[in-house]
Write an enzyme that holds these catalytic residues in place. Structure first.
Site, PDB file in Angstrom:
ATOM      1  N   ARG A  42     -51.331 -19.629 -78.223  1.00 16.73           N
ATOM      2  CA  ARG A  42     -50.347 -20.556 -78.757  1.00 16.73           C
ATOM      3  C   ARG A  42     -50.910 -21.419 -79.872  1.00 16.73           C
ATOM      4  O   ARG A  42     -50.292 -21.623 -80.920  1.00 16.73           O
ATOM      5  CB  ARG A  42     -49.811 -21.465 -77.633  1.00 16.73           C
ATOM      6  N   THR A  43     -52.116 -21.950 -79.671  1.00 22.43           N
ATOM      7  CA  THR A  43     -52.728 -22.827 -80.665  1.00 22.43           C
ATOM      8  C   THR A  43     -53.010 -22.087 -81.967  1.00 22.43           C
ATOM      9  O   THR A  43     -52.743 -22.600 -83.060  1.00 22.43           O
ATOM     10  CB  THR A  43     -54.031 -23.439 -80.106  1.00 22.43           C
ATOM     11  N   CYS A  62     -48.432 -24.276 -69.329  1.00 22.97           N
ATOM     12  CA  CYS A  62     -49.068 -24.296 -70.644  1.00 22.97           C
ATOM     13  C   CYS A  62     -48.301 -25.296 -71.494  1.00 22.97           C
ATOM     14  O   CYS A  62     -47.137 -25.060 -71.825  1.00 22.97           O
ATOM     15  CB  CYS A  62     -49.030 -22.916 -71.297  1.00 22.97           C
ATOM     16  N   THR A 122     -48.836 -26.372 -74.682  1.00 24.58           N
ATOM     17  CA  THR A 122     -48.616 -25.943 -76.060  1.00 24.58           C
ATOM     18  C   THR A 122     -47.461 -24.959 -76.161  1.00 24.58           C
ATOM     19  O   THR A 122     -46.712 -24.958 -77.138  1.00 24.58           O
ATOM     20  CB  THR A 122     -49.899 -25.304 -76.638  1.00 24.58           C
ATOM     21  N   THR A 166     -54.900 -29.599 -76.975  1.00 25.20           N
ATOM     22  CA  THR A 166     -55.413 -28.746 -78.045  1.00 25.20           C
ATOM     23  C   THR A 166     -54.960 -29.242 -79.411  1.00 25.20           C
ATOM     24  O   THR A 166     -53.997 -29.999 -79.530  1.00 25.20           O
ATOM     25  CB  THR A 166     -54.918 -27.290 -77.875  1.00 25.20           C
ATOM     26  N   LYS A 186     -62.082 -21.913 -70.865  1.00 23.82           N
ATOM     27  CA  LYS A 186     -61.596 -20.567 -71.188  1.00 23.82           C
ATOM     28  C   LYS A 186     -62.726 -19.538 -71.192  1.00 23.82           C
ATOM     29  O   LYS A 186     -62.482 -18.335 -70.991  1.00 23.82           O
ATOM     30  CB  LYS A 186     -60.872 -20.569 -72.547  1.00 23.82           C
ATOM     31  N   CYS A 192     -53.356 -30.413 -71.442  1.00 27.84           N
ATOM     32  CA  CYS A 192     -53.684 -28.995 -71.554  1.00 27.84           C
ATOM     33  C   CYS A 192     -54.068 -28.527 -70.162  1.00 27.84           C
ATOM     34  O   CYS A 192     -54.874 -29.173 -69.483  1.00 27.84           O
ATOM     35  CB  CYS A 192     -54.840 -28.766 -72.526  1.00 27.84           C
TER      36      CYS A 192
END
Length: 238
Positions: free
Chosen positions: A54-55, A89, A91, A132, A172, A201
């Protein structure tokens, strides 16, 4: 659960990331006041880690949008009879109207809005946001917080880089979170006048952050989502 009370079915769009999805599932169970298995919510989880980042998309580093894949998962869950949907999530809630506008029967719990409402209920006013770069660019948390009359404060670049490192280089990547860096960011936000911190986040939801830091309330958006999911499905909250 009282006899004859039907719980709504919950669908989780997961895999963004997998650890956050597993944590949400466990927290929903923990928040449910159940005497027997049948008191728990019927939950369907679609774990879709292949959904594009997504970011990267929001920052223009990738042309591959996550929206079609999330929309497809939402429609699949709706077709399976899920009445309440959620996505661990933050984002990914950018362009939520475009993503979830296709649904006809299911209701989506909007994670940023639920977190903002919770913080407002706690009497806080100035919220330090740890999220993020993509979330910050998207404005999804700012909009949710401001809609509740709250001020959103993001870390300055040096400290935002520490937040991104915790998310991407640690969580991550499957490594332990740098809690010294986390504490540094909290101290920085306190110095900027914050009375609370929002873990915006879901990767930050799995680092076992304290519930208070530097005199500020630390609110985990994933924890709030789990609580709201139990309530929305009609189960008793523990």
């Amino acid at each position: 659960m009282g006899e004859g009370v039907a719980l709504k079915k919950l669908g989780i769009i997961g895999g963004l990331g997998p650890a956050a999805t597993a944590s949400l599932f466990a927290r929903i169970i923990d928040h449910t006041d159940a005497a027997v298995d049948q008191d728990h919510i019927d939950i369907t989880i679609l774990n879709r880690p292949q959904i594009p980042d997504r970011t990267a998309y929001i920052l223009g580093k990738s042309d591959e949008s996550y929206v079609p894949a999330v929309r497809e998962a939402a429609l699949q869950l709706e077709a399976m009879g899920c009445e309440i949907l959620c996505m661990p999530c933050v984002t990914g809630h950018y362009k939520s109207d475009e993503t979830f506008g296709c649904l006809t029967t299911a209701t989506v719990l909007h994670m940023p809005l639920e977190a903002a409402r919770y913080i407002s209920e706690q009497g806080k006013r100035t919220v330090g946001v740890m999220a993020t770069d993509g979330t910050g660019r998207a404005g999804v948390l700012q909009e949710a917080l401001e809609a509740q009359g709250l001020a959103a404060v993001f870390p300055e670049p040096e400290f935002q880089a520490k937040v991104m490192s915790i998310i991407y280089d640690d969580v991550k990547a499957g490594r332990p979170a740098d809690m010294r860096a986390f504490d540094d960011v909290c101290g920085h936000l306190r110095a900027r006048g914050c009375d609370s911190v929002l873990l915006g986040c879901t990767e930050l939801s799995v680092i076992h952050a304290p519930r208070e830091a530097h005199g500020m309330l630390v609110v985990d958006a994933l924890e709030v989502l789990a609580l709201r999911a139990v309530q929305a499905c009609g189960a008793k909250v523990k």
